[in-house]
Motif scaffolding. Sequence first.
Motif, PDB file in Angstrom:
ATOM      1  N   ALA A   1       0.858  -1.187   0.000  1.00  0.00           N
ATOM      2  CA  ALA A   1       0.000   0.000   0.000  1.00  0.00           C
ATOM      3  C   ALA A   1       0.890   1.231   0.000  1.00  0.00           C
ATOM      4  O   ALA A   1       1.944   1.249   0.637  1.00  0.00           O
TER       5      ALA A   1
ATOM      6  N   TYR B   1      -3.871   2.962  -2.406  1.00  0.00           N
ATOM      7  CA  TYR B   1      -3.055   4.130  -2.070  1.00  0.00           C
ATOM      8  C   TYR B   1      -3.931   5.242  -1.525  1.00  0.00           C
ATOM      9  O   TYR B   1      -5.136   5.325  -1.824  1.00  0.00           O
TER      10      TYR B   1
ATOM     11  N   GLU C   1      -3.546   4.706   8.596  1.00  0.00           N
ATOM     12  CA  GLU C   1      -3.592   3.251   8.522  1.00  0.00           C
ATOM     13  C   GLU C   1      -5.027   2.741   8.542  1.00  0.00           C
ATOM     14  O   GLU C   1      -5.373   1.773   7.857  1.00  0.00           O
TER      15      GLU C   1
ATOM     16  N   LEU D   1      -6.406   3.046   5.105  1.00  0.00           N
ATOM     17  CA  LEU D   1      -5.914   1.973   4.240  1.00  0.00           C
ATOM     18  C   LEU D   1      -6.659   0.672   4.514  1.00  0.00           C
ATOM     19  O   LEU D   1      -7.022  -0.060   3.592  1.00  0.00           O
TER      20      LEU D   1
ATOM     21  N   LYS E   1      -2.791  -6.996   5.917  1.00  0.00           N
ATOM     22  CA  LYS E   1      -2.716  -5.668   6.506  1.00  0.00           C
ATOM     23  C   LYS E   1      -1.605  -5.615   7.545  1.00  0.00           C
ATOM     24  O   LYS E   1      -1.809  -5.913   8.707  1.00  0.00           O
TER      25      LYS E   1
ATOM     26  N   GLN F   1       2.043  -3.285   8.774  1.00  0.00           N
ATOM     27  CA  GLN F   1       2.771  -2.028   8.595  1.00  0.00           C
ATOM     28  C   GLN F   1       3.994  -2.176   7.704  1.00  0.00           C
ATOM     29  O   GLN F   1       4.370  -1.255   7.006  1.00  0.00           O
TER      30      GLN F   1
ATOM     31  N   ILE G   1       3.567  -1.182   4.003  1.00  0.00           N
ATOM     32  CA  ILE G   1       3.084   0.153   3.678  1.00  0.00           C
ATOM     33  C   ILE G   1       4.293   1.037   3.370  1.00  0.00           C
ATOM     34  O   ILE G   1       5.277   1.050   4.105  1.00  0.00           O
TER      35      ILE G   1
ATOM     36  N   TRP H   1       6.682   2.140   8.974  1.00  0.00           N
ATOM     37  CA  TRP H   1       6.447   1.982   7.545  1.00  0.00           C
ATOM     38  C   TRP H   1       7.776   2.030   6.799  1.00  0.00           C
ATOM     39  O   TRP H   1       8.790   2.473   7.342  1.00  0.00           O
TER      40      TRP H   1
END
Length: 359
Positions: free
Chosen positions: A35, A71, A277, A280, A293, A295, A298, A317
């Motif tokens: 992401a 995004y 977050e 997202l 999902k 971190q 990302i 991230w």
Amino acid sequence: MFAINLKKSFNFKNIAPISRIQVSKYSKILENRPAIVFDIDGVLGDTVLEKGVKALKYLNGENPLNIKFPYIFMTNSGGLTEEQKANEITQKMGVQVNPNQIVLSHSPMRQLVNKYRNDNVLVIGGVNDRCAEIAKDYGFLNAISPSKIHKSQPNLWIFSKTDKSVKENVDILSKKFSAIFMFHDSYDYGRDLQISMDILRSKDAILNNKYCESKTQSVPVYFSNQDYLFSNESVNPRFAQGAFHESLKALWKKSTNSELKYNVFGKPHKVQYDYAEQLLKSLSDSASSINNKNQSNIYAIGDNPYSDIAGANSYGWNSVLVCTGVYQGSPGVNHSIHKASNVTSDVYEAVKWIVESNL
């Protein structure tokens, strides 16, 4: 079964025949798509518009894999609604952007609505009542602008004319305030500082009352965006919120000999990344979903090492620094203090690197 679905998703005119090893790699990226979190100014701005358009189209599926990637946009600017910002980017880039993809400096303040929904709050920023109206749109039902206070009580600040477009509120002196919010740039710096100090010093935060003898702070203060404070490089003068913030701190210190207590929103603060977050994750059920999902998958793309990169790094991230804004280094040459996961020439190169790194 997977190979059949994969074949339907790919445009084989654009890529070479796929081996079993390649199928395994593509399976990985489908199941764990990265992401991307874009900064806007300096990353997708006018000087790199063409590269920005290519980057967004690439993530929307115009890539050799025909895969969409999730995004969002996170900027330290504000003074407008998320819908207005989404429409602005859509018109500028020619790529559809939705409000739920936007994080402005003041967006996470929505989380305080339940606490202050029916309370009187001072909202600073924007021309006339603009930011107060944004706050009302968020759910702060009694958001009041400095312009409204000044229109009701011109003697609070005699150095500026009152705004004729603002409706007068005759009961302003008797209202009890519960908080001060700064959403965006102050358009009447001295007036807004004076009114903020009057509320902070007045007993029970009622302007009609005398100053507290104890010099205690009457209400909490919430600031958005201190971007300029985190860069000693070429600073864009648009970042004026930090200056107001510092001025109010200094005035409070001089007046009370104590430190102003305040809360800060915007990059690089954690509250901003928590909020981003969640956005997202809210996209996880859409066409461009985050299947895994976490971190570590990302990526934040930014041009300011002191806000974009520092914030992403501290939150866990990945970060990509581009050389098209505040940072004026060269591709591959990292910042001396806040080191990014990679440094690329522009946002399109950053997006390609992110995707290729996850194959």
